[in-house]
Design a protein around this motif. Structure first.
Motif, PDB file in Angstrom:
ATOM      1  N   LEU A  42      27.102 -17.525 -54.928  1.00  0.00           N
ATOM      2  CA  LEU A  42      27.054 -18.956 -55.419  1.00  0.00           C
ATOM      3  C   LEU A  42      26.229 -19.883 -55.497  1.00  0.00           C
ATOM      4  O   LEU A  42      25.555 -20.317 -55.678  1.00  0.00           O
ATOM      5  N   LEU A  43      26.465 -20.876 -53.896  1.00  0.00           N
ATOM      6  CA  LEU A  43      25.745 -21.698 -53.558  1.00  0.00           C
ATOM      7  C   LEU A  43      23.788 -21.196 -53.220  1.00  0.00           C
ATOM      8  O   LEU A  43      22.996 -22.384 -54.197  1.00  0.00           O
ATOM      9  N   ASN A  44      23.222 -19.807 -53.409  1.00  0.00           N
ATOM     10  CA  ASN A  44      22.079 -19.372 -53.242  1.00  0.00           C
ATOM     11  C   ASN A  44      21.701 -20.064 -54.515  1.00  0.00           C
ATOM     12  O   ASN A  44      20.586 -20.042 -54.869  1.00  0.00           O
ATOM     13  N   GLU A  45      22.328 -18.949 -55.429  1.00  0.00           N
ATOM     14  CA  GLU A  45      21.779 -19.111 -56.777  1.00  0.00           C
ATOM     15  C   GLU A  45      22.055 -19.934 -57.991  1.00  0.00           C
ATOM     16  O   GLU A  45      21.029 -20.417 -58.374  1.00  0.00           O
ATOM     17  N   ALA A  46      23.066 -20.973 -56.955  1.00  0.00           N
ATOM     18  CA  ALA A  46      22.971 -22.120 -57.743  1.00  0.00           C
ATOM     19  C   ALA A  46      21.195 -23.204 -56.881  1.00  0.00           C
ATOM     20  O   ALA A  46      20.374 -24.079 -58.235  1.00  0.00           O
TER      21      ALA A  46
ATOM     22  N   ASN B 262      15.775 -25.191 -57.770  1.00  0.00           N
ATOM     23  CA  ASN B 262      14.963 -25.157 -57.625  1.00  0.00           C
ATOM     24  C   ASN B 262      13.376 -24.584 -59.030  1.00  0.00           C
ATOM     25  O   ASN B 262      12.147 -25.192 -59.065  1.00  0.00           O
ATOM     26  N   ASP B 263      14.248 -23.794 -59.824  1.00  0.00           N
ATOM     27  CA  ASP B 263      13.488 -23.163 -61.039  1.00  0.00           C
ATOM     28  C   ASP B 263      13.441 -24.729 -61.921  1.00  0.00           C
ATOM     29  O   ASP B 263      12.380 -24.455 -62.701  1.00  0.00           O
ATOM     30  N   ILE B 264      14.282 -25.219 -62.155  1.00  0.00           N
ATOM     31  CA  ILE B 264      14.179 -26.286 -62.683  1.00  0.00           C
ATOM     32  C   ILE B 264      13.132 -27.499 -62.749  1.00  0.00           C
ATOM     33  O   ILE B 264      12.714 -28.099 -62.959  1.00  0.00           O
ATOM     34  N   LYS B 265      13.368 -27.771 -61.060  1.00  0.00           N
ATOM     35  CA  LYS B 265      12.283 -28.571 -60.218  1.00  0.00           C
ATOM     36  C   LYS B 265      11.129 -28.283 -60.224  1.00  0.00           C
ATOM     37  O   LYS B 265      10.256 -28.831 -61.617  1.00  0.00           O
TER      38      LYS B 265
END
Length: 178
Positions: A146-150, A155-158
């Protein structure tokens, strides 16, 4: 050579001789218990364990004079006392000997059974803790995913540009039933 009182039996001090090894004179104990000293000394000398441990030491006796006395190591006194048969002591000491022997039986029982109980409880605690560690390992693994997905989403948002956002905003979103 230092001496120290380690017990009293019927107003007789049981002395510990503190030199290279801690020794206890036999005769005062025999006198206090009113058991035959000579027969006890012979019994000790013929014992496989005690026999090799009976040195003669110069001891200051109750009358203040130094005498040679047979001694046994302090760590073996309690075992020797356990071997004294209550039938061989005078009536006044018989009850004390029986009480002492009962305490020895209880001490032996507790020593050997407590160790088994300790091992049993330790095994149960180990099994319980192993289950907890495994549960936490699985939870950690799930939480790590879950942490890796978050992080990926973050990063996608950034990395999202204004243009990508605009294009995404103009897309028609249709929800299809499964």
């Amino acid at each position: 050579m230092k001496t120290k009182t380690v017990a009293r039996i019927k107003d007789v001090s049981i002395m510990l001789i503190d030199d290279a090894e801690k020794l206890v004179p036999i005769k005062p104990i025999c006198q206090a218990l009113e058991v035959n000293y000579s027969s006890q000394l012979e019994k000790i000398k013929s014992d496989e364990i005690l026999g090799s441990t009976v040195p003669l030491r110069g001891i200051v006796a109750a009358d203040g004079k130094e005498r040679e006395m047979a001694c046994i190591p302090f760590k073996l006194v309690f075992g020797w006392l356990f071997t004294i048969n209550p039938k061989n002591v005078k009536a006044e000491a018989k009850e004390q000997i029986i009480k002492y022997r009962l305490e020895c039986y209880n001490a032996l029982f507790n020593y050997f059974t407590d160790q088994g109980e300790f091992l049993e409880q330790k095994q149960k605690a180990l099994e319980k803790q192993l289950e907890e560690v495994e549960r936490l390992r699985v939870d950690y693994s799930d939480q790590k995913k879950l942490l890796n997905e978050a992080r990926k989403t973050l990063n996608d948002i950034k990395e999202m540009t204004f243009e990508e956002w605009q294009m995404d905003k103009r897309q028609l979103a249709l929800d299809f039933p499964n």
